[in-house]
Design an enzyme around this catalytic site. Structure first.
Site, PDB file in Angstrom:
ATOM      1  N   LYS A 118       0.832  -1.222   0.000  1.00 24.74           N
ATOM      2  CA  LYS A 118       0.000   0.000   0.000  1.00 24.74           C
ATOM      3  C   LYS A 118       0.858   1.260   0.000  1.00 24.74           C
ATOM      4  CE  LYS A 118      -2.165  -1.071   3.874  1.00 24.74           C
ATOM      5  NZ  LYS A 118      -1.795  -2.422   4.293  1.00 24.74           N
TER       6      LYS A 118
ATOM      7  N   ARG B  41      -9.851   0.435   8.482  1.00 27.17           N
ATOM      8  CA  ARG B  41      -9.440  -0.932   8.796  1.00 27.17           C
ATOM      9  C   ARG B  41     -10.549  -1.709   9.505  1.00 27.17           C
ATOM     10  NH1 ARG B  41      -3.522   0.033   8.823  1.00 27.17           N
ATOM     11  NH2 ARG B  41      -2.485  -1.946   9.116  1.00 27.17           N
TER      12      ARG B  41
ATOM     13  N   ARG C 175      11.425  -6.379   5.484  1.00 27.95           N
ATOM     14  CA  ARG C 175      11.286  -4.974   5.876  1.00 27.95           C
ATOM     15  C   ARG C 175      11.758  -4.784   7.314  1.00 27.95           C
ATOM     16  NH1 ARG C 175       5.466  -2.193   5.396  1.00 27.95           N
ATOM     17  NH2 ARG C 175       5.129  -3.090   7.446  1.00 27.95           N
TER      18      ARG C 175
ATOM     19  N   ARG D 149      11.546  -1.758  11.828  1.00 25.91           N
ATOM     20  CA  ARG D 149      10.208  -1.485  12.381  1.00 25.91           C
ATOM     21  C   ARG D 149       9.880  -2.556  13.414  1.00 25.91           C
ATOM     22  NH1 ARG D 149       5.111  -0.099   8.548  1.00 25.91           N
ATOM     23  NH2 ARG D 149       3.963  -1.348  10.054  1.00 25.91           N
TER      24      ARG D 149
ATOM     25  N   ARG E 153      -0.895  -9.503  13.347  1.00 24.11           N
ATOM     26  CA  ARG E 153      -1.471  -8.492  12.450  1.00 24.11           C
ATOM     27  C   ARG E 153      -2.259  -9.139  11.313  1.00 24.11           C
ATOM     28  NH1 ARG E 153       3.928  -5.958  11.262  1.00 24.11           N
ATOM     29  NH2 ARG E 153       2.943  -4.686   9.661  1.00 24.11           N
TER      30      ARG E 153
HETATM   31  P1  ADP Z   1       0.801  -2.409   8.006  1.00 28.82           P
HETATM   32  O1  ADP Z   1      -0.155  -2.125   6.900  1.00 28.82           O
HETATM   33  O2  ADP Z   1       2.129  -2.891   7.564  1.00 28.82           O
HETATM   34  O3  ADP Z   1       0.220  -3.271   9.105  1.00 28.82           O
HETATM   35  P2  ADP Z   1       0.573   0.350   9.088  1.00 28.82           P
HETATM   36  O4  ADP Z   1       1.773   1.199   9.074  1.00 28.82           O
HETATM   37  O5  ADP Z   1      -0.555   0.704   8.186  1.00 28.82           O
HETATM   38  O6  ADP Z   1       1.170  -1.074   8.767  1.00 28.82           O
HETATM   39  O7  ADP Z   1      -0.022   0.226  10.580  1.00 28.82           O
HETATM   40  C1  ADP Z   1       0.783  -0.130  11.672  1.00 28.82           C
HETATM   41  C2  ADP Z   1      -0.064  -0.283  12.924  1.00 28.82           C
HETATM   42  O8  ADP Z   1      -0.692   0.976  13.263  1.00 28.82           O
HETATM   43  C3  ADP Z   1      -1.220  -1.282  12.848  1.00 28.82           C
HETATM   44  O9  ADP Z   1      -0.812  -2.611  13.097  1.00 28.82           O
HETATM   45  C4  ADP Z   1      -2.164  -0.727  13.940  1.00 28.82           C
HETATM   46  O10 ADP Z   1      -1.724  -1.067  15.231  1.00 28.82           O
HETATM   47  C5  ADP Z   1      -1.995   0.788  13.805  1.00 28.82           C
HETATM   48  N1  ADP Z   1      -3.003   1.342  12.869  1.00 28.82           N
HETATM   49  C6  ADP Z   1      -2.743   1.914  11.653  1.00 28.82           C
HETATM   50  N2  ADP Z   1      -3.871   2.299  11.032  1.00 28.82           N
HETATM   51  C7  ADP Z   1      -4.889   1.959  11.867  1.00 28.82           C
HETATM   52  C8  ADP Z   1      -6.320   2.063  11.796  1.00 28.82           C
HETATM   53  N3  ADP Z   1      -6.932   2.592  10.726  1.00 28.82           N
HETATM   54  N4  ADP Z   1      -7.052   1.613  12.845  1.00 28.82           N
HETATM   55  C9  ADP Z   1      -6.472   1.085  13.932  1.00 28.82           C
HETATM   56  N5  ADP Z   1      -5.140   0.941  14.061  1.00 28.82           N
HETATM   57  C10 ADP Z   1      -4.342   1.360  13.042  1.00 28.82           C
END
Ligand code: ADP
Length: 190
Positions: free
Chosen positions: A14, A89, A128, A134, A145
């Site tokens: 993404k 999400r 990554r 990270r 996740r």
């Molecule tokens: P990835 O898509 O690799 O899981 P992101 O950088 O989008 O990583 O998100 C990292 C973390 O941030 C998620 O695992 C969650 O804990 C939190 N997070 C991000 N966006 C949201 C969201 N829309 N709602 C709830 N938690 C979120």
């Protein structure tokens, strides 16, 4: 206004594809993950709360994320549109986004679902983790996740199908081909 939701499991690409779309269409990029990581880095109260959830591979509470997104959106000036990356999400977040945009006389133009097989997601995220350090890109947290993705986030696929905004993208293969497929889909709704 071009409002794009880029959707997919963790590691589906993404962020990478968002950067390319931003460069091509001149829209803004809102990545909730990036906003949260910046809050953590700056040591804010929001960041402290966020860190606990992120390190556990759990989602933050919807109201928390929705408020954060609303203020990020209000901070944009003269925007040609937005690509939403990592949001929504949950179904509650999708409903909140619909309402938030409607209040601004806007709507989601398209939802792009980047689909990538699970073994490939794991490979990408572990790599990554090694490269960027990270903290949530370790095997145990990645598995959590992915479980959270399947139970809380994947139901959005049907939700967006009902809204007639859903667009499937094969997220496995050449970066250029994937970007090409995405642009073709965007150009149809632009
Ligand atoms: P990835 O898509 O690799 O899981 P992101 O950088 O989008 O990583 O998100 C990292 C973390 O941030 C998620 O695992 C969650 O804990 C939190 N997070 C991000 N966006 C949201 C969201 N829309 N709602 C709830 N938690 C979120």
């Amino acid at each position: 206004m071009l409002n794009i939701v880029i959707f997919g499991a963790p590691g589906s690409g993404k962020g990478t594809q968002s950067e390319r779309i931003v460069a091509k269409y001149g829209i803004n990029h809102i990545s909730t993950g990036d906003v949260l990581r910046a809050e953590i880095k700056n040591g804010t109260e929001l960041g402290k709360t966020a860190k606990g959830y992120i390190d556990q591979g759990q989602l933050l509470p919807d109201n928390f994320i929705v408020d954060m997104l609303a203020s990020t959106l209000d901070g944009l000036k003269d925007s040609k549109g937005v690509i939403f990356d990592g949001f929504p999400r949950t179904i509650a977040q999708a409903e909140a986004l619909k309402k938030m945009l409607a209040e601004r006389n806007q709507s989601v133009s398209i939802m792009l679902d980047l689909e990538v097989p699970e073994d490939e997601l794991m490979t990408r995220l572990l790599l990554r983790g090694q490269q960027s350090g990270r903290a949530d890109d370790n095997e145990e947290t990645i598995r959590k996740r992915l479980t959270v993705y399947h139970s809380q986030t994947a139901p959005l696929i049907d939700w967006y199908k009902q809204e007639e905004l859903y667009c499937h993208i094969n997220g496995l293969g050449e970066l250029e081909r994937i970007t090409g497929d995405i642009c073709e889909a965007i150009d149809k709704v632009k």
